[in-house]
Design an enzyme around this catalytic site. Structure first.
Site, short mmCIF file in Angstrom:
data_model
loop_
_atom_site.label_atom_id
_atom_site.label_comp_id
_atom_site.label_asym_id
_atom_site.label_seq_id
_atom_site.Cartn_x
_atom_site.Cartn_y
_atom_site.Cartn_z
N ASP A 1 68.60 69.73 -5.56
CA ASP A 1 69.91 69.98 -4.96
C ASP A 1 71.02 69.07 -5.47
O ASP A 1 72.16 69.47 -5.63
CB ASP A 1 69.81 69.85 -3.43
CG ASP A 1 69.16 68.54 -2.99
OD1 ASP A 1 68.84 67.71 -3.85
OD2 ASP A 1 68.98 68.34 -1.77
N HIS A 2 70.69 67.82 -5.76
CA HIS A 2 71.73 66.84 -6.08
C HIS A 2 72.31 66.99 -7.47
O HIS A 2 73.41 66.53 -7.75
CB HIS A 2 71.19 65.41 -5.93
CG HIS A 2 71.10 64.95 -4.50
ND1 HIS A 2 70.29 65.55 -3.58
CD2 HIS A 2 71.73 63.94 -3.85
CE1 HIS A 2 70.42 64.92 -2.42
NE2 HIS A 2 71.28 63.95 -2.56
N ARG B 1 69.29 55.31 -2.32
CA ARG B 1 68.93 55.19 -3.74
C ARG B 1 68.45 53.77 -4.08
O ARG B 1 69.15 52.79 -3.91
CB ARG B 1 70.11 55.59 -4.64
CG ARG B 1 71.35 54.78 -4.46
CD ARG B 1 72.52 55.40 -5.22
NE ARG B 1 73.04 56.56 -4.51
CZ ARG B 1 74.32 56.87 -4.38
NH1 ARG B 1 75.24 56.14 -4.95
NH2 ARG B 1 74.70 57.92 -3.70
N SER C 1 73.57 55.23 0.91
CA SER C 1 72.47 55.98 0.32
C SER C 1 71.16 55.19 0.28
O SER C 1 71.14 53.96 0.30
CB SER C 1 72.86 56.38 -1.09
OG SER C 1 71.72 56.61 -1.88
N ASP D 1 66.02 60.02 1.09
CA ASP D 1 67.43 60.35 1.20
C ASP D 1 67.89 59.91 2.57
O ASP D 1 67.19 60.15 3.57
CB ASP D 1 67.64 61.87 1.04
CG ASP D 1 69.12 62.17 0.89
OD1 ASP D 1 69.56 62.39 -0.25
OD2 ASP D 1 69.83 62.17 1.91
N ARG E 1 80.08 61.59 4.21
CA ARG E 1 80.43 60.31 3.56
C ARG E 1 81.82 60.39 2.98
O ARG E 1 82.22 61.44 2.47
CB ARG E 1 79.46 60.01 2.42
CG ARG E 1 78.08 59.72 2.92
CD ARG E 1 77.44 58.56 2.20
NE ARG E 1 76.48 58.00 3.10
CZ ARG E 1 75.16 57.98 2.89
NH1 ARG E 1 74.68 58.44 1.75
NH2 ARG E 1 74.37 57.48 3.78
C1 MIC Z 1 73.92 60.53 -0.42
O1 MIC Z 1 74.31 61.31 0.45
O2 MIC Z 1 74.46 59.44 -0.66
C2 MIC Z 1 72.73 60.92 -1.25
C3 MIC Z 1 73.20 61.23 -2.60
O3 MIC Z 1 72.13 62.07 -0.71
C4 MIC Z 1 71.77 59.75 -1.25
C5 MIC Z 1 70.60 59.92 -2.12
C6 MIC Z 1 70.89 59.65 -3.56
O4 MIC Z 1 71.61 58.70 -3.87
O5 MIC Z 1 70.33 60.36 -4.37
C7 MIC Z 1 71.27 59.37 0.13
O6 MIC Z 1 71.92 59.65 1.08
O7 MIC Z 1 70.23 58.70 0.23
FE1 SF4 Z 2 73.54 66.05 -0.57
FE2 SF4 Z 2 73.56 63.58 0.46
FE3 SF4 Z 2 75.75 65.11 0.44
FE4 SF4 Z 2 73.79 65.75 2.00
S1 SF4 Z 2 75.00 63.87 2.11
S2 SF4 Z 2 74.95 67.16 0.72
S3 SF4 Z 2 72.00 65.18 0.79
S4 SF4 Z 2 74.67 64.28 -1.32
#
Ligand code: MIC
Ligand code: SF4
Length: 748
Positions: A92-93, A643, A641, A157, A445
């Site tokens: 998805d990402h 990550r 995140s 995640d 976010r």
């Molecule tokens: C996000 O919403 O920041 C992400 C991208 O989903 C991350 C995961 C990532 O960095 O791949 C998360 O929330 O953990």
């Molecule tokens: Fe994707 Fe993270 Fe955004 Fe949700 S918050 S849509 S998992 S990047």
């Protein structure tokens, strides 16, 4: 999980919960019930909120294509044939949002072919379910297919807690945690403190589930949930649909909470039934008493939760948060005044709805209801409108029910069922790179640079229906609840509150669901990684601790203010190299504010004194000279995140210790897992003692003991020294990780 496994879990709960009630000498909250019934060894386990380290057995592991690459690379190092718990991978990402679903999907499949082949082959080999690109966003797909009341899940995640909408304890963790759980180890987490949120009244009118969490963010802040579980209950909870509950739990990640969850109720049962799981709904009804807090807890919550917040849903106003932090909250009715005061650009440049946070049928239908009113009144969209459905099921259903047509009539673009603009995978051409501009979305976010890679974009978050209404005003000063717009006839037009049924009357439409089961014989499958790959690099173990204290390490960076994982390891185009540690390390600290110079992403070379240098370049120079370094950070360091690149890149380029005022939970664990020493100043003001050119020494490392402070000596450029005390939260086992060089090394 199959229904009989779930039934077995529920059957086993009664005895375990009685044991716990006896041992704790009191009734139990729902979170406690779930933790207790997933204890690796209840009898041997110490239980103490905020102190004990819990060892738990998870029911499920969830991975997505960005963090999942590292998780699988680490799992592969454990040398197991198959995963020990049900696990899935969701693509998805990595799908870029550019010109609409169909073109974007085609581009993604070509562009990410290498990564998808790796994830696909590894999934087939190790017994992991694979959800193809386009199938949907991890959290929405999990809610539709796997989440169940009373379960325990971890996911690589941070928004994994979305599944709390169905009464599950679902926790966001680093990839290493997932790799270990998949390898069959117990999973560890700090016994969380509990925040009880008691809901009374009823959601109605413009107020939606999103407002519960955006309001709460204003109350508790982005640090308020650290190492805590937020548990929602009370008579108001029934007025929120299961997917609305999911939205609230999803965005509990923004509180820094370990997770959030709701007590089981009929709304959850309805949703389970609508998503082909009537059998699970039925067993859950049967064992309802285990899937809610004990009656004494509900009657007197203050006695059993560490904190209690009361929210009267009938009084709650629609909220909007931002820019730059999700806890900058106010009711929408107060925004216009603040916009004037702060001088934020009034014009809204883009409006986005959907994402894992807000793409339920209800969300889409309420937004379409708003759009229809505007269309009928002859209003025109003043802002580009982008829609990201959370899953193929939602996409097909909104297509069938004419919702998509409504969005298209107002000039909306429907993007792929993927993260896209929510994670900086949004190619915009309408504003210049440094141009300050305003956007609104229903995402979760809004850190600088989050959506389009530009820190000059001011991003505000609110409910999808409010976002949709704002499309017709094009102005951040419009309050759809109280304000009016001018219709083409010159008369004032006022929206009526959005309406929608919670679930599609005709049931969900199904399309290409995009699931692929693992191979029957995994041994015959080869994991595809080209030795010349630019995207995937097999991991080399990090070196063991050499047994020496840290002596006079240069401070590569002292960060000031918010340092999220998006600041430490940005996403956007960097997602391309999430499986390649060396390459992604070029992004290290690109978004961090330098406390010494005020620059972003740059600093002064501690060896040569050269100014304006890129952190990763400097770190590589130090590493080449055999030198290690330290990081100093501010409050809630590593927020956001999950990550682990934000821990692995520093580790890879020579970081030994990170000293901060306070940590966000997932990041602190990620640092421990990768063998970096995470310390906090025992006196937060000691942060101010660290000056340009200081060297950091940490002594007594051989005697590192749980709960015992360590001494850190700052050597000033003139040779004078200052000694300070720092704290750590390492357990005996985690000290073992530090000594072995990483958790993975310790495992082998
Ligand atoms: C996000 O919403 O920041 C992400 C991208 O989903 C991350 C995961 C990532 O960095 O791949 C998360 O929330 O953990
Ligand atoms: Fe994707 Fe993270 Fe955004 Fe949700 S918050 S849509 S998992 S990047």
């Amino acid at each position: 999980m199959a229904v009989d496994q779930i039934r077995r879990l529920y059957e086993s709960m009664a005895a375990k919960l009685d044991q716990a009630r006896t041992r704790f000498g009191r009734p139990l909250t729902l979170a406690e019930k779930i933790l207790v019934s997933h204890a690796d060894n209840f009898a041997a386990q110490e239980w103490s909120r905020g102190k004990a380290q819990l060892r738990l057995r998870v029911d499920r592991v969830a991975l997505q294509d960005a963090t999942g690459q590292m998780a699988l690379l680490q799992f592969m190092q454990a040398g197991k044939k198959q995963v020990a718990v049900p696990s899935t991978v969701h693509c998805d990402h990595l799908i870029r949002a550019q010109s609409g679903a169909s073109d974007d999907m085609k581009r993604a499949v070509t562009e990410n072919n290498e990564v998808y082949s790796f994830l696909h082959s590894a999934s087939r080999k190790y017994g992991i379910g694979f959800w193809k690109p386009g199938a949907g966003i991890i959290h929405q797909v999990i809610l539709e297919n796997y989440a169940f009341p009373g379960g325990l899940m971890i996911g690589a995640d941070s928004h994994t807690p979305n599944a709390g909408g169905l009464g599950m304890v679902a926790i966001g963790v680093g990839g290493a945690d997932c790799g270990e759980a998949m390898a069959g180890l117990a999973w560890e987490v700090l016994d969380p403190r509990l925040i009880g949120v008691r809901l009374t009244g009823k959601l109605s009118g413009w107020t939606s589930a999103k407002d519960v969490i955006t309001y709460l963010l204003g109350v508790l802040t982005v640090k308020g949930g650290t190492n805590k579980i937020v548990e929602y209950f009370g008579p108001g909870a029934e007025s929120i649909s299961a997917t609305g509950k999911g939205t609230i739990c999803n965005m509990g990640a923004e509180l820094g909470a370990t997770t959030s969850l709701f007590h089981f109720d009929d709304r959850m049962a309805t949703y389970l039934a609508a998503t082909d799981r009537a059998d699970i709904a039925k067993v859950a009804q049967q064992y309802r008493e285990h899937l809610v807090g004990d009656p004494e807890v509900l009657a007197d919550p203050k006695k059993y939760y560490d904190e209690v917040v009361e929210i009267d849903l009938s009084e709650l106003e629609p909220h909007i948060v931002g820019p730059h932090s999700p806890d900058r909250a106010r009711p929408i009715s107060k925004l216009a005044a603040e916009v004037k005061k702060e001088g934020w650009p009034v014009q809204i440049k883009a409006a986005l709805i959907g994402s894992c946070t807000n793409s339920s049928y209800e969300d889409m239908k309420r937004s379409a209801h708003v759009a229809m009113q505007a269309l009928k009144a002859g209003l025109k969209a003043k802002t580009p409108f982008l829609v990201t459905p959370g899953s193929e099921r939602i996409y097909q259903t909104i297509k069938r029910d004419g919702i998509m047509e409504t969005f298209e009539k107002i000039g909306g673009t429907v993007l792929a069922n993927a993260c896209g603009p929510c994670i900086g995978q949004w190619k915009r051409s309408d504003v210049g790179k440094e141009e300050t501009n305003t956007i609104v979305s229903s995402f979760n976010r809004n850190f600088p640079g989050r959506n389009d890679g530009s820190a000059a974009t001011l991003s505000f978050l609110t409910s999808p229906e409010i976002v949709t209404a704002l499309v017709f005003a094009g102005s951040l000063e419009f309050d759809p609840v109280h304000g009016t717009l001018q219709g083409p006839d010159g008369k004032a037009f006022r929206f009526t509150p959005p309406e929608s049924e919670e679930l599609p009357a005709k049931g969900f439409a199904k399309g290409e669901e995009g699931f692929e089961a693992p191979a029957a014989d995994g041994d015959a499958v080869q994991v595809v990684v080209s030795p010349t790959s630019e995207r995937i690099q097999l991991l080399q173990p990090f070196p063991r601790w050499d047994g020496k204290d840290f002596a006079e390490l240069p401070v590569l960076v002292k960060t000031k203010g918010k340092t999220t994982t998006d600041h430490i390891s940005p996403a956007g185009t960097w997602l391309l190299v999430r499986g390649h540690l060396d390459k992604i390390s070029d992004n290290m600290f690109l978004g961090a504010s330098n406390a010494f110079t005020g620059e972003v992403g740059k600093g002064t070379n501690p060896i040569t004194g050269e100014q304006g240098q890129n952190f990763s370049k400097m770190a590589r120079e130090l590493k080449a000279k055999g030198l290690s370094w330290a990081v100093v950070g501010d409050e809630n360091y590593g927020e956001g995140s999950s990550r682990e690149h934000a821990a692995m890149s520093p580790r890879y380029l020579g970081c030994k210790v990170v000293i901060v005022r306070s940590f966000a939970r997932i990041h602190e664990t990620n640092l421990k897992k990768q063998g970096i020493l995470p310390l906090t100043f025992s006196k937060p003001t000691d942060y101010d003692l660290v000056g340009p050119g200081d060297r950091v020494s940490v002594t007594g490392l051989a005697q590192l003991t749980p709960g015992k402070p360590v001494t850190v000596v700052l050597t000033k450029p003139d040779g004078k020294t200052v000694s300070i005390q720092c704290l750590h939260t390492l357990t005996d086992e985690q000290i073992g990780w530090f000594k072995a060089g990483s958790a993975l090394n310790a495992l082998k």
